[in-house]
Design an enzyme around this catalytic site. Structure first.
Site, mmCIF file in Angstrom:
data_model
loop_
_atom_site.group_PDB
_atom_site.id
_atom_site.type_symbol
_atom_site.label_atom_id
_atom_site.label_comp_id
_atom_site.label_asym_id
_atom_site.label_seq_id
_atom_site.Cartn_x
_atom_site.Cartn_y
_atom_site.Cartn_z
ATOM 1 C CE LYS A 156 43.947 41.512 42.449
ATOM 2 N NZ LYS A 156 43.863 42.539 41.390
ATOM 3 C CB SER A 161 41.112 41.206 46.264
ATOM 4 O OG SER A 161 40.299 40.161 46.765
ATOM 5 C CE1 TYR A 205 42.098 37.484 44.098
ATOM 6 C CE2 TYR A 205 42.904 38.184 41.944
ATOM 7 C CZ TYR A 205 42.089 38.376 43.054
ATOM 8 O OH TYR A 205 41.273 39.482 43.110
#
Ligand code: WQD
Length: 339
Positions: free
Chosen positions: A153, A124, A149
């Site tokens: 990643k 991302s 989150y």
């Protein structure tokens, strides 16, 4: 060639399954349906005429992943499986670390043990943090993520890079998504968030269909052309085609490459709202609110590397994204749930 899609029943996974089948690949989907619906498999079959093999499993459970590799010859893996809600990740960080890291470590162990050497990872643009100038380039420093989150990643990108340093014939492409919106033109698959949408476009479409009475615009004092946040919105079908190009690249090369998947163009919140209203001939009621914590002024991609390495670029326009998002929502008012 056969490709395993972990989390392949999700928004981006399902669109990628369609484009892989269209490109002549055999697709196998492993998904525990934590954030998706089994109906997606039927819809993929309806769109393509081919039903992907489906395993309802948690890819963190090694025995279940072994079963897939025992029953199928897997040439490559596209790893989507993971929790992806930014605000939720700040409320329950340990669940995000446990799930997103366990699924990844299991997949990496099994593909190493079973000599499957090509991996595409669903990363991302969040990994760029908020200190880099736009357009964001793959060689810029990553880090300073403001949520669990984004941190998962970043950690997974680093884990994959370490695996690559240790095994010379391993190949991985880290796809850094910008803002995926839109839906397959058929209106049969699309974004179906549980509960109140966090992301802009599903909130717009739920406002358009009357589930929400207005859109809250988070912040009007950003350093952008109209004061609202600017992002690089990319059609999910373009994103899916980028995965097809990436897995082909991964099966033909060794080493690790991080590659942006974006359009290279920034659109503000109001640009999106106005484009949606024009494309679908309707009015979206809005109210202006405070900034959302953690949001940056502007984020959009440098797209040279994807063009050079993958011979890929996004083709759909913001108008297409708005039309296809609305087409999905009006044909599926409750997503994949029957009401
Ligand atoms: C876009 C813009 C908001 C909702 C996140 C993740 C990213 C990726 C995509 C997973 C911002 C504004 C939003 C609303 C608003 N997800 N907005 N009202 O935050 O850029 O990226 O989703 O991979 O990793 O970080 O996307 O759609 O939430 O917000 O005004 O109701 O819309 O402030 O400017 P974001 P978003």
């Amino acid at each position: 060639m056969s490709i395993l899609l972990t989390g392949g029943a999700g928004f981006i996974g399902s669109h990628t399954a369609v484009e892989l089948i269209n490109a002549g690949y055999e697709v196998i989907i492993a998904d525990n349906l934590a954030n998706s619906n089994k109906k997606v498999i039927d819809r993929i079959e309806k769109i393509t005429g081919t039903r992907p093999k489906f395993y309802e499993i948690n890819v963190a459970v090694k025995e279940d992943v072994y079963k897939i590799f025992d029953e199928n010859h897997i040439d490559g893996v596209i790893h989507f499986a993971g929790f992806k809600c930014v605000p939720e990740s700040t409320r329950i960080p340990l669940k995000y670390y446990r799930n997103n890291l366990d699924t990844t470590l299991t997949i990496l162990e099994v593909i190493e043990e079973r000599n499957c050497r090509a991996l595409v990872f669903s990363s991302s643009a969040t990994v760029y943090g908020d200190k880099n100038p736009v357009p964001l380039k793959e060689d810029m420093p990553t880090g300073s993520s403001t949520n669990a989150y984004g941190s998962t990643k970043l950690m997974i990108e680093n884990i994959i890079k370490d695996v690559s340093r240790a095994s010379k014939d391993f190949s991985a492409v880290l796809l850094r998504y910008f803002n995926p919106i839109g839906a397959h033109p058929s209106g049969l698959i699309g974004e179906a968030p549980d509960g109140i949408p966090n992301n802009l476009m599903p909130y717009v479409t739920q406002t358009a269909i009357g589930v929400r009475d207005h859109l809250n615009v988070f912040g009007t004092d950003y350093n952008t052309h109209d004061g609202t946040g600017v992002r690089d919105y990319i059609h999910v079908v373009d994103l899916a085609k980028g995965h097809v190009a990436a897995i082909k690249y991964a099966t033909e090369h060794v080493g690790v490459e991080a590659i942006n998947l974006g359009t290279g163009k920034g659109s503000s919140v109001l640009d999106v709202v106005h484009a949606f209203e024009k494309a679908n001939n309707m009015n979206i009621p809005i109210e202006y609110g405070e900034r959302r914590p953690g949001d940056v002024d502007a984020s959009y991609a440098s797209v040279e590397k994807a063009a050079k390495l993958l011979n890929w670029h996004a083709e759909y326009t913001l108008e297409d994204m708005c039309k296809h998002s609305w087409n999905w929502q009006k044909n599926n008012p409750n997503g994949y749930e029957d009401k």
